[in-house]
Each structure stands twice: as structure tokens, then as C-alpha cells.
Motif scaffolding. Structure first.
Motif, PDB file in Angstrom:
ATOM      1  N   GLY A  35     -22.979-109.281 -43.827  1.00 56.47           N
ATOM      2  CA  GLY A  35     -23.652-108.323 -42.970  1.00 56.47           C
ATOM      3  C   GLY A  35     -24.446-108.970 -41.855  1.00 56.47           C
ATOM      4  N   SER A  36     -24.072-110.176 -41.474  1.00 55.51           N
ATOM      5  CA  SER A  36     -24.779-110.925 -40.431  1.00 55.51           C
ATOM      6  C   SER A  36     -23.778-111.616 -39.521  1.00 55.51           C
ATOM      7  CB  SER A  36     -25.709-111.971 -41.060  1.00 55.51           C
ATOM      8  OG  SER A  36     -26.135-112.923 -40.111  1.00 55.51           O
ATOM      9  N   LYS A  44     -32.102-108.474 -36.082  1.00 53.01           N
ATOM     10  CA  LYS A  44     -30.751-107.920 -36.164  1.00 53.01           C
ATOM     11  C   LYS A  44     -30.297-107.322 -34.838  1.00 53.01           C
ATOM     12  CE  LYS A  44     -31.036-106.998 -41.097  1.00 53.01           C
ATOM     13  NZ  LYS A  44     -30.922-106.014 -42.182  1.00 53.01           N
ATOM     14  N   VAL A  78     -19.284-100.847 -43.863  1.00 49.90           N
ATOM     15  CA  VAL A  78     -19.963-102.093 -44.235  1.00 49.90           C
ATOM     16  C   VAL A  78     -21.266-101.778 -44.975  1.00 49.90           C
ATOM     17  CG1 VAL A  78     -21.034-104.216 -43.357  1.00 49.90           C
ATOM     18  CG2 VAL A  78     -18.916-103.374 -42.336  1.00 49.90           C
ATOM     19  N   PRO A 134     -26.950-103.755 -42.692  1.00 45.61           N
ATOM     20  CA  PRO A 134     -26.185-104.835 -42.047  1.00 45.61           C
ATOM     21  C   PRO A 134     -26.493-104.910 -40.554  1.00 45.61           C
ATOM     22  CG  PRO A 134     -24.749-103.401 -43.344  1.00 45.61           C
ATOM     23  CD  PRO A 134     -26.067-102.707 -43.247  1.00 45.61           C
ATOM     24  N   HIS A 191     -22.190-102.910 -49.011  1.00 47.67           N
ATOM     25  CA  HIS A 191     -23.405-103.602 -49.450  1.00 47.67           C
ATOM     26  C   HIS A 191     -24.190-102.818 -50.492  1.00 47.67           C
ATOM     27  CE1 HIS A 191     -23.544-107.304 -47.033  1.00 47.67           C
ATOM     28  NE2 HIS A 191     -22.627-106.645 -46.343  1.00 47.67           N
ATOM     29  N   TYR A 209     -18.339-111.536 -42.391  1.00 49.29           N
ATOM     30  CA  TYR A 209     -19.255-110.489 -41.913  1.00 49.29           C
ATOM     31  C   TYR A 209     -19.353-109.355 -42.926  1.00 49.29           C
ATOM     32  CZ  TYR A 209     -20.999-106.453 -39.388  1.00 49.29           C
ATOM     33  OH  TYR A 209     -21.715-105.324 -39.036  1.00 49.29           O
ATOM     34  N   TYR A 259     -19.133 -99.757 -39.160  1.00 51.06           N
ATOM     35  CA  TYR A 259     -20.505-100.006 -39.618  1.00 51.06           C
ATOM     36  C   TYR A 259     -20.829 -99.214 -40.889  1.00 51.06           C
ATOM     37  CZ  TYR A 259     -25.485-100.858 -39.590  1.00 51.06           C
ATOM     38  OH  TYR A 259     -26.743-101.254 -39.968  1.00 51.06           O
TER      39      TYR A 259
END
Length: 291
Positions: free
Chosen positions: A23-24, A281, A108, A82, A112, A19, A105
Motif C-alpha cells: 500500500g505504498s 501519503k 486495495v 493505502p 488490506h 504495491y 484503490y
């Protein structure tokens, strides 16, 4: 140690690695499932360090997935964010993982900003605390090159990470102020909690109308929020939810999630506002993890 035990022991760890890399949620779950499908073809008794072996498989599969989908990321409409993790039920092992700093979050999002390789090496070295010799074996790269990439990644993160984690009370207060602003149309008290150089980033993925470029500074963010409120874009049902273990805000219209809002904090106030609007998302909101 048999395959079933390995699965239950390491599935959530491998999910969080995938993850952070991708990011998925769905892609991370697919990577983990693929790892254990491949493990069926291997004599696990011959593996000296099962954890390191599984981490190696997960990181390499994640890198391969990113490389195969790099063109989609490059042509993504607007800013890519993400996918948020908003679990639908209590899952104690997952909840414990979501409390980790490295799965938040906002962190993350920072990960990215790195290249795929920088992100991979940073996760292995800084988050999972593997030594360079182990990472060298996992990625088939020299320790010297790994040190250079890690140093570059750490420098990039330090440039961006001038942030501080809000207390639960501060985060709850901010969420409550936002909900009050949505109901009343008066955003002044909420805006007062934003830093002067706050940035609002929205991700519509070309699926829904959203700001293509980041909105910079307090005055522009204030004008943007007031503008979309007047246009009716903030109508619907709002609730406070847990986003990757932190407090966020979810908007629903006709029962369907339409916006997920997360905040990043600095000593001078809210530094970043992330607004996830891409329906692809948001469809995993309340997702029951298959792991």
C-alpha cells in the motif's frame, strides 16, 4: 534472456504486486529495485521460469518488509489507508495496469483487511492465477495450508465486497456534485447519492487533524461534511483526478495537496468515502515513476 530485458518486461508487474501488498508507492519501488539488485548476483541463464522467480522474490521481500514494520502499523494513529496512485504524466504501460480491477484503490483497501499472508496468497492465486503447486514452491508452504488460507481470505473479501463499480459518467457526476457542495456549502444533492449505511474513513496518520474512528451512516457523514465545511477545512483548490485508474478528488491549499478523496459504490449509492490526509501519503501525488 538478459537482466535488462527482464527488468523492462516485468518491472511494472512486480511493482503492482508490491504495491498491493504494501500500500505504498515508494516502498513498492524500493522492493522492485532491490529485487533487480539481487538479480545481479545470480546467473539468470540458470533460472527456468524468470517470471515466477521474480514474483517469488517480490512477494517474499514484501512479506519481510511487512513483518519488520508490523509494529508501526499496529500503533498507527486512527485508521490506516493505502497510499493512492495519482500519476503526474501519461505513462501508457502504467495506465494499462491501473485499469485492472485488482489495482483499484477501493480494492486495495479491501486487500488490506486481510492478514499479510492471506493478502499474499490471494494475490498470487486470484490476481496472478498461479496454481497451488507454484505458490507452494514460492512460499515454502504446503498446498493444504495454502488452500485453507486462500479460502479464508476469499470469504473475508466476499463479506466486504458487496460493491459495484460505478460507470465513468456516474463517478464524474458524483465528483461534480461534491465540488458544487464545496463551493456552495449545500451538500444535500451529494448526500442523496450516499447509501444509508455509508462509512467515511479518514487517514491523517497523526500528522494532521482527522477523524480517528470511521463515521457511520448518512446522517453522521452529512453532519461531518457540513461541519468541516463551516470550519474552513474544505477551502482551497479542488480538482478531479485519476486515483488508481478511477475518478477521485484532490484538494490543494497553497499549491500543496491536503486531501485525496475516493469513493466506493454499491447498488444503493456510495458505500464508502476514503479521505487520505496524511501528508506522507500525499507527497507522491503527481509522482513520476522511476520504474
Amino acid at each position: 534472456m538478459d537482466r535488462s530485458h527482464l527488468y523492462h518486461e516485468y518491472k511494472l508487474l512486480l511493482f503492482t504486486i508490491a504495491y498491493r501488498m504494501l500500500g505504498s508507492i515508494k516502498d513498492a519501488e524500493d522492493i522492485v529495485q532491490d529485487v533487480f539488485v539481487q538479480l545481479e548476483k545470480i546467473d539468470v541463464s540458470s533460472i527456468d521460469d524468470p517470471k515466477a522467480y521474480l514474483v517469488k522474490m517480490t512477494t517474499n521481500k514484501s512479506l519481510n518488509h511487512l513483518q519488520s514494520s508490523s509494529e508501526k502499523r499496529e500503533t498507527y494513529p486512527g485508521t490506516w489507508l493505502p497510499e493512492p496512485i495519482v500519476p503526474g504524466d501519461v505513462n501508457e504501460p502504467l495506465d494499462n495496469l491501473l485499469k485492472e480491477e485488482s489495482i483499484r484503490y477501493t480494492f486495495v483497501v479491501l486487500l488490506h483487511k486481510l492478514t499479510e499472508l492471506e493478502r499474499c496468497i490471494y494475490i498470487l492465486r486470484d490476481v496472478l492465477v498461479y496454481d497451488y503447486k507454484s505458490i507452494s514452491t514460492m512460499l515454502n508452504r504446503s498446498e493444504t495450508s495454502l488452500r485453507k488460507v486462500y479460502s479464508r481470505a476469499k470469504q473475508k473479501l466476499q463479506q466486504n465486497k458487496q460493491l459495484s463499480k460505478a460507470t465513468r459518467e456516474e463517478a464524474s457526476q458524483l465528483a461534480s456534485l461534491f465540488l458544487h457542495a464545496v463551493k456552495s456549502g449545500d451538500f444535500d444533492r451529494f448526500i442523496n447519492h450516499l447509501s444509508k449505511d455509508v462509512v467515511l474513513i479518514s487517514d491523517g496518520g497523526g500528522e494532521v487533524l482527522s477523524a480517528i474512528y470511521p463515521i457511520l451512516n448518512r446522517n453522521r457523514v452529512a453532519a461531518f461534511l457540513q461541519g468541516i465545511h463551516k470550519r474552513g477545512a474544505l477551502q482551497g483548490q479542488f480538482s478531479i483526478v485519476r486515483v488508481n485508474g478511477d475518478i477521485g478528488i484532490l484538494q490543494r491549499q497553497q499549491g500543496m495537496p491536503t486531501k485525496l478523496i475516493a469513493f466506493d459504490y454499491s447498488k444503493t449509492g456510495v458505500q464508502n468515502i476514503y479521505v487520505v490526509m496524511n501528508p506522507k501519503k500525499l507527497k507522491e501525488i503527481g509522482h513520476k515513476f522511476s520504474l
